[in-house]
Enzyme design. Structure first.
Site, PDB file in Angstrom:
ATOM      1  N   GLY A   1      -4.150 -14.256   6.359  1.00 26.51           N
ATOM      2  CA  GLY A   1      -3.016 -13.350   6.438  1.00 26.51           C
ATOM      3  C   GLY A   1      -3.121 -12.458   7.658  1.00 26.51           C
ATOM      4  O   GLY A   1      -4.206 -12.002   8.019  1.00 26.51           O
ATOM      5  N   VAL A   2      -1.997 -12.229   8.299  1.00 23.36           N
ATOM      6  CA  VAL A   2      -1.940 -11.354   9.468  1.00 23.36           C
ATOM      7  C   VAL A   2      -0.895 -10.278   9.200  1.00 23.36           C
ATOM      8  O   VAL A   2       0.262 -10.583   8.907  1.00 23.36           O
ATOM      9  CB  VAL A   2      -1.578 -12.131  10.749  1.00 23.36           C
ATOM     10  CG1 VAL A   2      -1.445 -11.166  11.930  1.00 23.36           C
ATOM     11  CG2 VAL A   2      -2.624 -13.197  11.045  1.00 23.36           C
ATOM     12  N   GLY A   3      -1.312  -9.028   9.255  1.00 18.13           N
ATOM     13  CA  GLY A   3      -0.399  -7.928   8.992  1.00 18.13           C
ATOM     14  C   GLY A   3      -0.315  -6.976  10.161  1.00 18.13           C
ATOM     15  O   GLY A   3      -0.899  -7.205  11.221  1.00 18.13           O
TER      16      GLY A   3
ATOM     17  N   GLU B   1      -1.521  -3.952  10.292  1.00 17.04           N
ATOM     18  CA  GLU B   1      -2.729  -3.158  10.491  1.00 17.04           C
ATOM     19  C   GLU B   1      -4.013  -3.906  10.158  1.00 17.04           C
ATOM     20  O   GLU B   1      -5.087  -3.299  10.125  1.00 17.04           O
ATOM     21  CB  GLU B   1      -2.650  -1.877   9.667  1.00 17.04           C
ATOM     22  CG  GLU B   1      -1.543  -0.934  10.135  1.00 17.04           C
ATOM     23  CD  GLU B   1      -1.630   0.432   9.488  1.00 17.04           C
ATOM     24  OE1 GLU B   1      -2.300   0.554   8.448  1.00 17.04           O
ATOM     25  OE2 GLU B   1      -1.043   1.385  10.027  1.00 17.04           O
TER      26      GLU B   1
ATOM     27  N   LYS C   1     -11.965  -9.159   6.746  1.00 16.32           N
ATOM     28  CA  LYS C   1     -10.793  -8.363   7.126  1.00 16.32           C
ATOM     29  C   LYS C   1     -11.108  -7.534   8.362  1.00 16.32           C
ATOM     30  O   LYS C   1     -12.058  -6.741   8.362  1.00 16.32           O
ATOM     31  CB  LYS C   1     -10.387  -7.445   5.972  1.00 16.32           C
ATOM     32  CG  LYS C   1      -9.198  -6.529   6.295  1.00 16.32           C
ATOM     33  CD  LYS C   1      -8.825  -5.685   5.092  1.00 16.32           C
ATOM     34  CE  LYS C   1      -7.644  -4.771   5.389  1.00 16.32           C
ATOM     35  NZ  LYS C   1      -7.243  -3.974   4.216  1.00 16.32           N
TER      36      LYS C   1
ATOM     37  N   LYS D   1     -13.358 -13.555  -1.687  1.00 19.01           N
ATOM     38  CA  LYS D   1     -12.030 -14.149  -1.546  1.00 19.01           C
ATOM     39  C   LYS D   1     -11.408 -14.233  -2.939  1.00 19.01           C
ATOM     40  O   LYS D   1     -11.858 -14.979  -3.797  1.00 19.01           O
ATOM     41  CB  LYS D   1     -12.155 -15.543  -0.924  1.00 19.01           C
ATOM     42  CG  LYS D   1     -10.837 -16.239  -0.676  1.00 19.01           C
ATOM     43  CD  LYS D   1     -11.088 -17.631  -0.106  1.00 19.01           C
ATOM     44  CE  LYS D   1      -9.783 -18.400   0.025  1.00 19.01           C
ATOM     45  NZ  LYS D   1     -10.025 -19.806   0.473  1.00 19.01           N
TER      46      LYS D   1
ATOM     47  N   ASP E   1      -0.695   3.921  -1.210  1.00 18.29           N
ATOM     48  CA  ASP E   1       0.180   3.012  -0.451  1.00 18.29           C
ATOM     49  C   ASP E   1       0.529   1.792  -1.287  1.00 18.29           C
ATOM     50  O   ASP E   1       0.645   0.684  -0.772  1.00 18.29           O
ATOM     51  CB  ASP E   1      -0.500   2.594   0.854  1.00 18.29           C
ATOM     52  CG  ASP E   1       0.469   1.925   1.834  1.00 18.29           C
ATOM     53  OD1 ASP E   1       1.667   2.266   1.808  1.00 18.29           O
ATOM     54  OD2 ASP E   1       0.024   1.068   2.615  1.00 18.29           O
TER      55      ASP E   1
ATOM     56  N   ASN F   1       0.466  -5.379  -1.591  1.00 19.99           N
ATOM     57  CA  ASN F   1      -0.991  -5.270  -1.736  1.00 19.99           C
ATOM     58  C   ASN F   1      -1.463  -5.454  -3.176  1.00 19.99           C
ATOM     59  O   ASN F   1      -2.454  -4.869  -3.603  1.00 19.99           O
ATOM     60  CB  ASN F   1      -1.506  -3.943  -1.163  1.00 19.99           C
ATOM     61  CG  ASN F   1      -0.685  -2.750  -1.590  1.00 19.99           C
ATOM     62  OD1 ASN F   1      -0.255  -2.680  -2.734  1.00 19.99           O
ATOM     63  ND2 ASN F   1      -0.474  -1.811  -0.683  1.00 19.99           N
TER      64      ASN F   1
ATOM     65  N   ASP G   1      -6.181  -3.542  -0.072  1.00 16.50           N
ATOM     66  CA  ASP G   1      -5.769  -2.612   1.004  1.00 16.50           C
ATOM     67  C   ASP G   1      -5.907  -1.160   0.556  1.00 16.50           C
ATOM     68  O   ASP G   1      -4.938  -0.505   0.171  1.00 16.50           O
ATOM     69  CB  ASP G   1      -4.326  -2.885   1.449  1.00 16.50           C
ATOM     70  CG  ASP G   1      -4.203  -4.142   2.288  1.00 16.50           C
ATOM     71  OD1 ASP G   1      -5.252  -4.659   2.736  1.00 16.50           O
ATOM     72  OD2 ASP G   1      -3.079  -4.627   2.493  1.00 16.50           O
TER      73      ASP G   1
END
Length: 303
Positions: free
Chosen positions: A101-103, A105, A120, A186, A225, A230, A242
């Site tokens: 996954g690419v976010g 932040e 991460k 994971k 958040d 998340n 997160d």
């Protein structure tokens, strides 16, 4: 980013890492490190520094500027290399895998350890440094804050919170941390936003998420958040991830942030599953029940 760095790692020599580490040290004091100071920071001769600069620049591990003076700084790829080397030397990572996954932040990759795990990389500050610098507590007391300091402090904070919460709260099990990176188990499941829950499971899953918020509060933290992005849902239950922005329950804004988390969770379920959820939910009373450790089901808080 990391996918490219994994292949570059095999080409790097120990002296290349001396240069990268030297830049890391220099960036504690300024965003750009003057060329003349690099031999001291890297503990190398000027000639060796010249050679290593070319090697690292060719691999996009460092950046150069010439306005006012000749200066250099690490790219995030260079910082990734330093973290990966540390994990490798500790024996906690044996190889890199595919992206998970690419976010905005963070970037998360599968890695090979004694079992498949997730790595991460925090990216806070990479594109919106000024905004992050103002909002995050762990950058508030420093006059000069590099992107890398911001990302490292976020990783340290998240690792600390995960260590405190696991296993009492369903969060990823933390394994190791270095610089801006966290190695963790994971976990299973699909992101809540992308999940399609059967009607009979909607309220139950919502309750599971809110109970994790309750248990985290009992352990001393507010996520701060919470959203559909998340939380992972699997047959075995839910996982909340997160946590770098988490605040302690004695924080002056903890109650406000808790209520916002509750509103976000309940609001998502009501919007996506309006037929299954109560028409109106008293989120303030629900948040109070979470603080008091008395929450059981969202169905009891229908307004």
């Amino acid at each position: 980013m990391v996918g490219n760095v994994a292949s570059v790692m095999a080409e790097l020599e120990p002296e290349d890492f001396y240069l990268l580490s030297g830049l890391e040290q220099g960036m504690r004091f300024s965003e750009w490190v003057q060329r003349e100071k690099l031999p001291e920071y890297a503990d190398m001769t000027a000639e060796e520094v010249d050679y290593r600069i070319d090697r690292c620049a060719d691999r996009e591990l460092i950046e150069r500027k010439t306005i006012q003076y000749e200066g250099y700084r690490l790219t995030f790829e260079g910082y990734d290399c330093l973290a990966l080397r540390a994990f490798s030397e500790r024996g906690t990572i044996e190889g890199m895998g595919a992206s998970l996954g690419v976010g905005k932040e963070s970037d998360v990759y599968e890695v090979q350890s004694y079992e498949p795990m997730a790595l991460k990389f925090h990216r806070e500050g990479y594109t919106e440094f000024r905004k992050v610098d103002k909002e995050r507590e762990y950058t508030a007391d420093r006059n000069h804050v590099s992107w890398f300091y911001t990302a490292r402090k976020a990783a340290e904070r998240e690792h600390e919170v995960l260590t405190d919460l696991y296993p009492d709260v369903s969060v990823p099990r933390p394994v190791d941390q270095n610089r801006h990176a966290i190695l963790m188990e994971k976990f299973e499941g699909v992101e809540l936003k992308r999940a399609s829950l059967p009607s009979e499971q909607v309220v139950g899953v919502c309750d599971l998420v809110l109970r994790e918020i309750r248990d985290a509060y009992a352990a001393g933290y507010v996520h701060a958040d919470m959203s559909q992005h998340n939380v992972a849902v699997a047959e075995s239950g839910v996982t909340v991830f997160d946590w770098p922005q988490a605040v302690a329950t004695d924080h002056e804004n903890a109650d406000e942030l808790l209520e916002r988390d509750v509103e976000n969770v309940v609001g998502f379920f009501r919007q996506k599953y309006p037929q299954e959820m109560p028409d109106e939910v008293d989120t303030r009373a629900l948040a109070k029940a979470i603080r008091d450790g008395e929450f059981g089901s969202v169905a009891k808080f229908e307004a």
